[in-house]
Design a protein around this motif. Structure first.
Motif, PDB file in Angstrom:
ATOM      1  N   GLY A  56       0.921  -0.975  -0.154  1.00 50.96           N
ATOM      2  CA  GLY A  56       0.263   0.168   0.493  1.00 50.96           C
ATOM      3  C   GLY A  56       0.908   1.320  -0.160  1.00 50.96           C
ATOM      4  N   ASP A  57       0.157   2.265  -0.551  1.00 52.64           N
ATOM      5  CA  ASP A  57       0.728   3.348  -0.509  1.00 52.64           C
ATOM      6  C   ASP A  57       1.065   4.086   0.662  1.00 52.64           C
ATOM      7  N   VAL A  58      -0.452   4.243   1.236  1.00 46.72           N
ATOM      8  CA  VAL A  58      -0.557   4.971   2.657  1.00 46.72           C
ATOM      9  C   VAL A  58      -1.340   3.814   3.501  1.00 46.72           C
ATOM     10  N   ALA A  59      -0.489   4.610   4.793  1.00 48.05           N
ATOM     11  CA  ALA A  59      -1.647   3.699   5.433  1.00 48.05           C
ATOM     12  C   ALA A  59      -2.054   5.288   6.936  1.00 48.05           C
ATOM     13  N   PHE A  60      -3.812   5.023   6.921  1.00 43.91           N
ATOM     14  CA  PHE A  60      -4.071   5.511   8.168  1.00 43.91           C
ATOM     15  C   PHE A  60      -4.443   4.414   9.239  1.00 43.91           C
ATOM     16  N   VAL A  61      -2.971   5.696  10.361  1.00 43.45           N
ATOM     17  CA  VAL A  61      -3.384   4.902  11.451  1.00 43.45           C
ATOM     18  C   VAL A  61      -2.927   6.046  12.827  1.00 43.45           C
ATOM     19  N   LYS A  62      -3.017   5.455  14.101  1.00 42.61           N
ATOM     20  CA  LYS A  62      -2.776   6.559  15.068  1.00 42.61           C
ATOM     21  C   LYS A  62      -1.345   7.134  15.083  1.00 42.61           C
ATOM     22  N   HIS A  63      -0.908   7.416  15.843  1.00 44.64           N
ATOM     23  CA  HIS A  63       0.255   8.965  15.349  1.00 44.64           C
ATOM     24  C   HIS A  63       0.786   7.691  16.033  1.00 44.64           C
ATOM     25  N   THR A  64       0.557   6.612  16.838  1.00 40.95           N
ATOM     26  CA  THR A  64       1.101   6.287  17.995  1.00 40.95           C
ATOM     27  C   THR A  64       2.034   5.038  17.115  1.00 40.95           C
ATOM     28  N   THR A  65       1.594   4.139  16.326  1.00 40.88           N
ATOM     29  CA  THR A  65       0.948   3.543  15.722  1.00 40.88           C
ATOM     30  C   THR A  65       2.442   2.810  15.422  1.00 40.88           C
TER      31      THR A  65
END
Length: 369
Positions: free
Chosen positions: A232-241
């Motif tokens: 994947g080009d981008v992952a949507f996650v929490k800033h702590t991930t």
């Protein structure tokens, strides 16, 4: 007893009853664990002679609690940000207090867009035909925030049928959105197949796109892995991930090989930033849980919570307001990470914040009310 005396006695009894009702907080709970903790809080507050009485009533779910609070059969309930929005938007309810996990503000976490540093031509404002990794369908981090951002930045739009999976599938080249093909989220079996093409399932190539950890790209660690493995080009996650899965905290090979220098954040203005710039480079600031009430009860409920917080907020022995250890579950009544409760002076939208409120508004066509 003459008539004036009888009337005076009646008036006194009425005032006493009204006073008792005004000093009683009825808390709406939605689970056995929450009900038990509520009852324990009530008995401990009485034992400590804390002014005000707490009683507990059972709701079927958060929506049921909203209705009970609105019609006056309950006074308060703790709710997550999505339910807070529904309570305010649909039922005219407000907030008395919100949780703080750092003791200073009501921020829970930031939702960020994570990419490989080598992807030099990548921009959040030009994501069409790109590939994406999401922790799961209908999650705040993996769906509500990123898809709301795409709507608000006019990169996608939905028609009257409000078919988000269809337009998201048409927008991205391919993705991993665990759970998007589950019957619960795809009852007609028509959600685009490309929303599962970046998923890998388990070690035996089974459970591909499953809405659980059998899909190895499920959850925030899974979305990070999806990008780390160039699927994947981008992952949507929490800033702590990232920080939760590096420096030996995750022993899987994909995480052990990952370096902070390998990754970057994508910002909503089309620019990029380092992993440590999440406070200025994020899709949304997600607020903490808060206590939903009627507008006229904001002060009354907060004052009671202030008193029980003083008594039980930092307790190391006996009943503890912010601990669920005795109830066989986590985050019972309040999140276990809560340091203190903050008074909410403004409206529910001021607690939710502009970035999170705006992404929720993108989904109003789904008919929250």
């Amino acid at each position: 007893m003459d008539r004036p005396a009888r009337e005076l006695v009646f008036l006194i009894l009425v005032l006493v009853r009204v006073s008792r009702q005004a000093n009683t907080i009825t808390w709406c709970v939605v689970s056995d664990a929450e009900q038990q903790k509520c009852q324990d809080l009530a008995s401990n507050a009485t034992a400590r002679n804390i002014r005000g009485k707490l009683q507990c009533t059972r709701g079927n779910d958060a929506i049921d609690c909203m209705v009970k609070i609105k019609n006056g059969t309950a006074d308060a309930a703790s709710m997550n940000p999505d339910d807070i929005y529904t309570a305010g938007w649909c039922h005219g309810l407000e907030l008395a207090a919100g949780e703080s996990y750092n003791g200073q503000d009501g921020i829970s976490y930031y939702v960020v867009a994570l990419a490989r540093r080598s992807s030099s031509d990548l921009s959040l404002l030009e994501m069409h035909e790109r590939s994406s990794c999401h922790p799961g369908i209908r999650t705040t981090v993996g769906w509500t925030v990123p898809i709301g951002f795409l709507v608000n930045s006019s990169q996608i739009s939905v028609d009257e049928q409000c078919n988000f999976p269809q337009v998201v599938g048409e927008f991205f080249g391919y993705s991993c959105v665990p759970g998007v093909k589950d019957p619960e989220h795809d009852p007609r079996g028509k959600n685009p197949k490309n929303l599962c093409e970046a998923c890998i399932g388990d070690e035996n190539d089974r459970h591909i796109c499953a809405n659980n950890h059998r899909e190895r790209h499920f959850g925030e660690a899974g979305a990070l892995r999806c990008v780390a493995e160039n699927l994947g080009d981008v992952a949507f996650v929490k800033h702590t991930t990232v920080f939760d899965n590096m420096q030996g905290k995750n022993q899987e090979s994909w995480a052990m090989d990952l370096e902070l220098e390998d990754l970057k954040l994508l910002c909503t203005d089309g620019m990029e930033a380092s992993l440590f710039d999440h406070k200025t480079c994020h899709l949304a600031t997600v607020p903490a849980n808060a206590v939903v009430v009627r507008l006229q009860d904001k002060c009354r409920v907060y004052k009671f919570l202030e008193r029980v917080q003083t008594a039980f907020g930092n307790a190391t022995q006996g009943f503890s307001l912010f601990s669920s250890a005795a109830y066989g579950d986590t985050d019972v009544m309040f999140n276990d990470a809560t340091k203190k409760l903050l008074r909410v002076m403004g409206s529910y939208t001021s607690w939710l914040g502009p970035s999170y409120t705006s992404v929720l508004q993108a989904f109003e066509c789904e008919g929250l009310c």
